[in-house]
Scaffold this active site. Structure first.
Site, short mmCIF file in Angstrom:
data_model
loop_
_atom_site.label_atom_id
_atom_site.label_comp_id
_atom_site.label_asym_id
_atom_site.label_seq_id
_atom_site.Cartn_x
_atom_site.Cartn_y
_atom_site.Cartn_z
N GLU A 1 11.50 -6.43 7.81
CA GLU A 1 11.09 -7.09 6.57
C GLU A 1 12.08 -8.17 6.14
O GLU A 1 11.68 -9.23 5.66
CB GLU A 1 10.90 -6.06 5.44
CG GLU A 1 9.64 -5.23 5.58
CD GLU A 1 9.72 -4.15 6.65
OE1 GLU A 1 10.85 -3.83 7.10
OE2 GLU A 1 8.67 -3.62 7.05
N HIS B 1 4.05 5.08 0.46
CA HIS B 1 2.89 4.20 0.61
C HIS B 1 2.15 4.13 -0.72
O HIS B 1 0.95 3.93 -0.75
CB HIS B 1 1.93 4.71 1.69
CG HIS B 1 2.48 4.75 3.08
ND1 HIS B 1 3.36 5.70 3.51
CD2 HIS B 1 2.30 3.90 4.13
CE1 HIS B 1 3.68 5.47 4.78
NE2 HIS B 1 3.06 4.39 5.19
#
Lengths: 327, 324
Positions: free
Chosen positions: B60, B129
C-alpha cells in the site's frame, strides 16, 4: 566541479556558524560528502527530476538553485519559494526539478518510482534520480521502491549516500548485508558500489546509470561509500557515539583534498587559482547572507494559503479571526 | 436512464473519465485482470491497457507513493486501496506527503489524485475488513474526504474528486455496493464538494449522518414517523470540508440533534460536528446533542450486528432528543 565542492563546503561551514549564532534555527551539513553531492548530480540533464533528502545543498547548487534561495529557505523568509513552511534544509525548487521533501525518512524514494513511471508513460526522456542515506535503506518504502522499480522497469536511479551513520547508529547495525549495493540483485537489477569520496568515480558510475535509464535499460542502485564528517544536524554531538580516531581516519580521505591533489598533479589547478576561487566563493556566500537577512518574515495570513487550491470556509474564518484579534 | 448499483456507478464513472482524460491512470492490487475484489474496475484493463490500469505488487505504501510521484509529473492517478483497513502502511505517505506537498512547497508541488477505498461493516469482515476510520483523515489538513451513500451521489462525487485540484480520500461504503439500485444519468454531472444532501425534511429532530449509515438512518426516520416525530435527515457526503450552513439551518429549525456514524464514538467525526453546533448554535438547542456510534471497541466479528448502530438504537436517541 571543484568550485561547487568548495562552495558546498564553505556553505556548510557558514550555515553551521549562523546556527550557532542563533541566526538560523537548524541545519544539516554534508561535510565530507561533497564528491557524492557534486559527482552525483553532475550527469543529470536539466529536465531530469531529483527526489532529494535533507543533506543535498550541493545537488541543489549543481541543479541551478541559487545560494540565495538556499539561505532564504534556511531563514524561512518571505523570498523562500517554499514560503517559510519547513524547517531548514528541507529544500524544494520546482524550477530546478528538486522535489520538496518530508522529514520522515525514505518516503520520497517510492515517489521517485512513480515519477519515472509517468515519464516513461509520456514517452519523455526524463530520468528520475533519488538520494537517501544508509538509514533510509531500513525503511519499508526503500523496499517498496526497489521492488516496484524492478517490476515496472522504470528510468530511475537510486543513489544511496552511505555516510556510515544514521544519526548515531553505525552502518553495521543498520543491516547485516555486506553493503547496500548488493540488495539490488534481489529486486532484479544492477547495484553498483563506488568510492563516494572520489568525485570522478561517482560521476562515472552515475553517468552510466543515468544513460542506462534514459535509453530504457531500467533502474540502478548506486551506493556511494562516504563519511559524514560532521554531526547529523546542528543539534547533534557525534562525540557521543564515535571516536576521534575514526573521524581522523576519514579526514585523511577528504574528497576535496583528494580532488585538489589530483588536479594539482595533473596541472589543472595552481595554488593561486585555488586561493582565488576560495575567496570568491566565500565572498559570494557572505554577500548572500547579508541580502537574505534583510528579507522580512512571510506575512501572517500566508499561513492559510496552499493547504488547498482554494481557501475553505473554515480556514477563511480562522484567518479573519487572526487578522482581527492577533495571535 | 440506466438503473445502476453503486459499484456499477463507480465503474462507469471511472470509465467515462478515463475516456475523457488521457492522463488518468488507475493503480492498485488486483484491479486489472481481476477487475478489483469488488469489481469496481471490471473491464477497464481491456479497454485502456496495462499502462493505464496498473496491477501493482502487494504494497500500500508503494501504491500511494507511486501515485504521488505520478501525479507530480502530471498524470492523474486514482489509486485503489482494497480495504480502508489496509491503508495504514500508506498512512505515512498520505499524512506526511500527500496532504502536505502543496503546503510545504509553498504551492510549487500540488498533488492531484484520488484514493478510492471501500470501508465500513456489514459484510462479516471482522476487525480488518470493516472499520470506519474516516476521522484519521478528517484530522489531516490538506486532504478532502468524501463518502457517497447511493449510486447517484457516487458518480457525482467521484467526478468532482477526479477533477479536484486537491488530494481526495474517497470512501465507498462497501455494504451498499450492491444493495441499492438507482437511476444514474449517463450524461456528465457532478456534485459539489462541501455540499450536504437533505435526504428528508422534518422539523422536530435533525439527524446527521454519512456513508453506510444513511440507509440505516432512513429506516430510523421511518420508525420515528410512526410515532409522529418528524426527523430531518442530512447526509453530509463531504466530511472535509463539511457543509456547516446546511447543518446550522436545520438545527435552528429543530433545536434537537442526533448524529449517527459507524466509527467508534470517542474522537469520531461526530464529535467535531457536535462541537461545531455547540459553538455556533447554543441558543437554538433545546436538548443535548446525542451521538449514536459504533462501540469503543475494535470491530467485532461474531457480534457485528450488535456493534453496528441499528435503526432501533438510532430511534431511541431520536426519542430521547425529542422528549428532552
Amino acid at each position: 566541479m571543484y568550485r561547487y565542492m568548495l562552495m558546498v563546503r564553505r556553505f556548510n561551514e557558514r550555515m553551521l556558524l549562523l546556527q550557532r549564532q542563533g541566526r538560523i534555527a537548524f541545519f544539516t551539513e554534508s561535510n565530507g560528502e561533497e564528491a557524492c553531492q557534486i559527482g552525483g548530480a553532475w550527469p543529470l540533464n536539466r529536465g531530469d527530476w531529483v527526489y532529494q533528502s535533507y543533506r543535498d545543498a550541493g545537488m541543489c547548487l549543481v541543479r541551478g538553485v541559487t545560494l540565495k534561495a538556499l539561505v532564504d529557505q534556511l531563514m524561512g523568509n518571505a523570498d523562500d519559494p517554499n514560503k517559510g513552511r519547513q524547517m531548514g534544509a528541507h529544500w524544494g525548487y520546482k524550477e530546478s526539478n528538486m522535489v520538496s521533501l518530508a522529514s520522515p525518512v525514505g518516503t520520497h524514494i517510492v515517489q521517485a518510482v512513480g515519477t519515472a513511471y509517468a515519464a516513461k508513460f509520456k514517452k519523455d526522456k526524463t530520468v528520475c534520480f533519488t538520494t537517501f542515506g544508509d538509514g533510509a535503506t531500513s525503511q519499508g518504502e526503500f523496499h517498496s521502491a526497489l521492488n516496484f522499480a524492478g517490476v515496472f522497469k522504470v528510468p530511475v536511479v537510486f543513489f544511496c549516500e552511505n555516510n556510515q551513520y544514521a544519526i548515531s547508529l553505525p552502518f553495521r547495525r543498520q543491516t547485516a548485508s555486506e553493503n547496500v549495493a548488493i540488495k539490488a540483485e534481489a529486486y532484479g537489477f544492477e547495484g553498483v558500489l563506488v568510492d563516494g569520496n572520489d568525485v570522478l568515480a561517482v560521476y562515472k558510475a552515475t553517468k552510466a546509470a543515468v544513460d542506462k535509464a534514459r535509453s530504457g535499460g531500467g533502474p540502478t542502485l548506486i551506493e556511494a561509500v562516504t563519511y559524514r564528517m560532521a554531526g547529523h544536524s546542528s543539534s547533534d554531538d557525534p562525540n557521543r557515539y564515535r571516536s576521534p580516531e575514526e573521524t581522523e581516519h576519514w579526514k585523511a580521505r577528504d574528497p576535496i583534498k583528494r580532488f585538489r591533489a589530483y588536479m594539482t598533479k595533473k596541472g589543472l589547478l595552481t595554488e593561486q587559482e585555488d586561493r582565488a576561487m576560495q575567496e570568491k566563493v566565500e565572498n559570494e556566500i557572505v554577500t548572500v547572507i547579508k541580502e537574505s537577512e534583510k528579507v522580512p518574515q512571510p506575512p501572517v495570513t500566508s499561513m492559510f494559503t496552499d493547504v488547498y487550491a482554494e481557501i475553505p470556509w473554515y480556514l477563511k474564518e480562522e484567518s479573519d479571526e487572526l487578522t482581527r484579534e492577533g495571535s | 436512464m440506466p438503473s445502476l448499483n453503486m459499484v456499477q456507478a463507480v465503474n462507469g464513472t471511472l470509465r467515462d473519465e478515463m475516456r475523457r482524460n488521457g492522463n488518468m491512470v488507475l493503480l492498485g492490487e488486483d484491479i486489472g485482470r481481476n477487475g478489483g475484489v469488488f469489481r469496481a474496475t471490471e473491464g477497464l484493463l481491456d479497454e485502456f491497457g496495462p499502462e493505464r490500469v496498473v496491477d501493482t505488487p502487494l504494497s500500500e505504501d508503494g501504491i500511494i507513493g507511486m501515485a504521488i510521484g505520478m501525479a507530480l509529473y502530471g498524470l492523474q492517478p486514482v489509486a485503489e486501496i482494497q480495504f480502508l483497513d489496509f491503508i495504514y502502511p500508506a498512512f505515512n505517505q498520505i499524512v506526511s506527503d500527500l496532504a502536505k506537498f502543496r503546503y510545504r512547497s509553498g504551492g510549487q508541488y500540488p498533488v492531484r489524485m484520488v484514493v478510492r477505498t471501500p470501508y465500513g461493516g456489514g459484510i462479516k469482515g471482522g476487525l480488518y475488513h470493516s472499520q470506519s476510520t474516516e476521522a484519521y483523515f478528517t484530522h489531516t489538513p490538506g486532504l478532502v474526504v468524501l463518502t457517497p451513500s447511493n449510486p447517484y451521489d457516487a458518480k457525482g462525487l467521484l467526478v468532482s474528486a477526479m477533477r479536484s485540484p486537491d488530494p481526495v480520500i474517497f470512501l465507498e461504503p462497501k455494504r451498499l455496493y450492491r444493495t441499492i439500485k438507482q437511476e444514474v444519468p449517463a450524461e456528465d454531472y457532478s456534485i459539489p464538494i462541501g455540499k450536504a444532501s437533505l435526504v428528508q425534511e422534518g422539523d422536530n429532530v435533525t439527524l446527521i449522518t454519512w456513508g453506510p449509515m444513511v440507509q440505516t438512518c432512513r429506516e430510523a426516520v421511518a420508525l420515528a414517523g410512526r410515532e409522529n416525530i418528524r426527523v430531518e435527515l442530512i447526509d453530509l457526503r463531504s466530511l472535509l470540508p463539511f457543509d456547516l450552513e446546511t447543518i446550522l439551518a436545520s438545527v435552528e429549525k429543530t433545536g434537537r440533534v442526533v448524529i449517527a456514524h459507524e466509527a467508534a464514538k470517542i474522537s469520531g467525526f461526530g464529535g467535531e460536528i457536535s462541537a461545531q453546533i455547540s459553538e455556533r448554535a447554543m441558543d437554538s438547542l433545546r436538548a443535548p446533542i446525542l451521538r449514536v456510534a459504533g462501540y469503543d471497541t475494535p470491530f467485532p466479528y461474531a457480534l457485528e450486528k450488535v456493534y453496528l448502530p441499528s435503526p432501533e438504537r438510532i430511534l431511541r436517541s431520536i426519542r430521547k432528543a425529542y422528549n428532552y
